[in-house]
Write an enzyme that holds these catalytic residues in place. Sequence first.
Site, mmCIF file in Angstrom:
data_model
loop_
_atom_site.group_PDB
_atom_site.id
_atom_site.type_symbol
_atom_site.label_atom_id
_atom_site.label_comp_id
_atom_site.label_asym_id
_atom_site.label_seq_id
_atom_site.Cartn_x
_atom_site.Cartn_y
_atom_site.Cartn_z
ATOM 1 N N ASP A 20 0.866 -1.180 0.000
ATOM 2 C CA ASP A 20 0.000 0.000 0.000
ATOM 3 C C ASP A 20 0.912 1.243 0.000
ATOM 4 O O ASP A 20 2.111 1.134 0.324
ATOM 5 C CB ASP A 20 -0.864 -0.070 1.271
ATOM 6 C CG ASP A 20 -1.622 1.207 1.507
ATOM 7 O OD1 ASP A 20 -2.368 1.612 0.602
ATOM 8 O OD2 ASP A 20 -1.468 1.802 2.585
ATOM 9 N N ASP A 22 -0.140 5.298 0.706
ATOM 10 C CA ASP A 22 -0.327 6.354 1.720
ATOM 11 C C ASP A 22 -0.522 5.737 3.108
ATOM 12 O O ASP A 22 -1.390 4.882 3.307
ATOM 13 C CB ASP A 22 -1.537 7.216 1.352
ATOM 14 C CG ASP A 22 -1.279 8.011 0.083
ATOM 15 O OD1 ASP A 22 -0.698 9.100 0.171
ATOM 16 O OD2 ASP A 22 -1.644 7.507 -0.997
ATOM 17 N N ASP A 199 -2.296 -0.084 5.643
ATOM 18 C CA ASP A 199 -2.586 0.623 6.905
ATOM 19 C C ASP A 199 -4.043 0.983 7.110
ATOM 20 O O ASP A 199 -4.381 1.603 8.118
ATOM 21 C CB ASP A 199 -1.793 1.942 6.960
ATOM 22 C CG ASP A 199 -2.401 2.981 6.030
ATOM 23 O OD1 ASP A 199 -2.656 2.637 4.857
ATOM 24 O OD2 ASP A 199 -2.666 4.103 6.482
HETATM 25 O O1 LIG Z 1 -4.510 2.897 -0.619
HETATM 26 P P1 LIG Z 1 -3.558 4.019 -0.348
HETATM 27 O O2 LIG Z 1 -2.330 3.993 -1.217
HETATM 28 O O3 LIG Z 1 -3.221 4.148 1.106
HETATM 29 O O4 LIG Z 1 -4.351 5.348 -0.778
HETATM 30 C C1 LIG Z 1 -5.471 5.769 0.014
HETATM 31 C C2 LIG Z 1 -5.805 7.203 -0.329
HETATM 32 O O5 LIG Z 1 -4.606 7.948 -0.095
HETATM 33 C C3 LIG Z 1 -4.638 9.343 -0.393
HETATM 34 O O6 LIG Z 1 -5.383 10.019 0.619
HETATM 35 C C4 LIG Z 1 -4.817 9.864 1.907
HETATM 36 O O7 LIG Z 1 -3.489 10.399 1.913
HETATM 37 C C5 LIG Z 1 -3.412 11.853 1.727
HETATM 38 C C6 LIG Z 1 -1.943 12.219 1.692
HETATM 39 O O8 LIG Z 1 -1.284 11.785 2.846
HETATM 40 C C7 LIG Z 1 -4.160 12.543 2.866
HETATM 41 O O9 LIG Z 1 -4.109 13.945 2.696
HETATM 42 C C8 LIG Z 1 -5.613 12.055 2.883
HETATM 43 O O10 LIG Z 1 -6.281 12.608 4.027
HETATM 44 C C9 LIG Z 1 -5.676 10.526 2.975
HETATM 45 O O11 LIG Z 1 -7.020 10.062 2.862
HETATM 46 C C10 LIG Z 1 -5.165 9.601 -1.769
HETATM 47 O O12 LIG Z 1 -5.354 10.983 -1.953
HETATM 48 C C11 LIG Z 1 -6.422 8.825 -2.091
HETATM 49 O O13 LIG Z 1 -6.722 8.936 -3.475
HETATM 50 C C12 LIG Z 1 -6.189 7.347 -1.786
HETATM 51 O O14 LIG Z 1 -7.345 6.579 -2.073
#
Ligand SMILES: O=P(O)(O)OC[C@H]1O[C@H](O[C@H]2O[C@H](CO)[C@@H](O)[C@H](O)[C@H]2O)[C@H](O)[C@@H](O)[C@@H]1O
Length: 248
Positions: A20, A22, A199
Amino acid sequence: MTFPAIPHVTADASLALFLDVDGTLLEIAPTPNAVVVPDSLKELLASLSVRLDGALALVSGRSIVTLDKLFAPLRLAAAGIHGSERREASGCVVRPRVDLVRFAAARDALAAWTSRHPGTLLEDKGSALALHYRLAPNLEDEAHREAQLALERLGGTHELQRGKSVVELRPAGHSKGSAISAFLRDAPFLGRFPIFIGDDVTDEAGFAIVNKLGGMSIRVGASAATAAAHRLDGVDDVIAWLQDFNSR
Ligand SMILES: O=P(O)(O)OC[C@H]1O[C@H](O[C@H]2O[C@H](CO)[C@@H](O)[C@H](O)[C@H]2O)[C@H](O)[C@@H](O)[C@@H]1O
């Protein structure tokens, strides 16, 4: 709850690594564009991908286009938008079909809502929409209501996906679990022992598949209930684990 220590594994041709992004490889930032991808992380992923003969894939809620930009010049195997798009071994990206008229109506409604609510932000991923409220946490309930209304405009093609300070409309019928299964049906992933590190709630479908296949599932962060068998505390611990894995 206590979790068993992560067994020692060697980065060789028997393993496939699914990561994963973020909250796992990258620290959470105030907005999606504010994340920092250190060169040292790119070098580590490049090295691991070579050692695993390419059997290392990013499995993210982000789109593959965004993943390629964030991790450039790397072009790793990848599944994007919570498993609904996937770059196959041939290099082709398989994407879900969307009804562009309905999608535009949902996007415009959410964009209009964010323009009236400072601190919220709409991320348009082409086939999915993410409504972020990290900078306006008091608007969480309202954001979820707006996302539900937008979901109804899409007429059954999408599902709601909760995340960290975000609610997303993602194409229905896909998950990180289905993407990991699809990778494992083809070279270079075929026949390998899968490891998945994530996560968030969207990663649970990935943990379930990896557990079913007898692989190793690792959840990052201390608080949430999880199907994962192992735990790491945060991004720094993930990077340290990957560095150790790469050194064996
Ligand atoms: O599946 P992932 O790779 O963990 O992606 C999940 C989402 O991540 C991003 O949003 C999240 O991270 C941002 C940056 O740290 C944060 O600002 C936000 O609050 C989080 O929800 C991304 O923008 C999404 O498109 C993903 O689905």
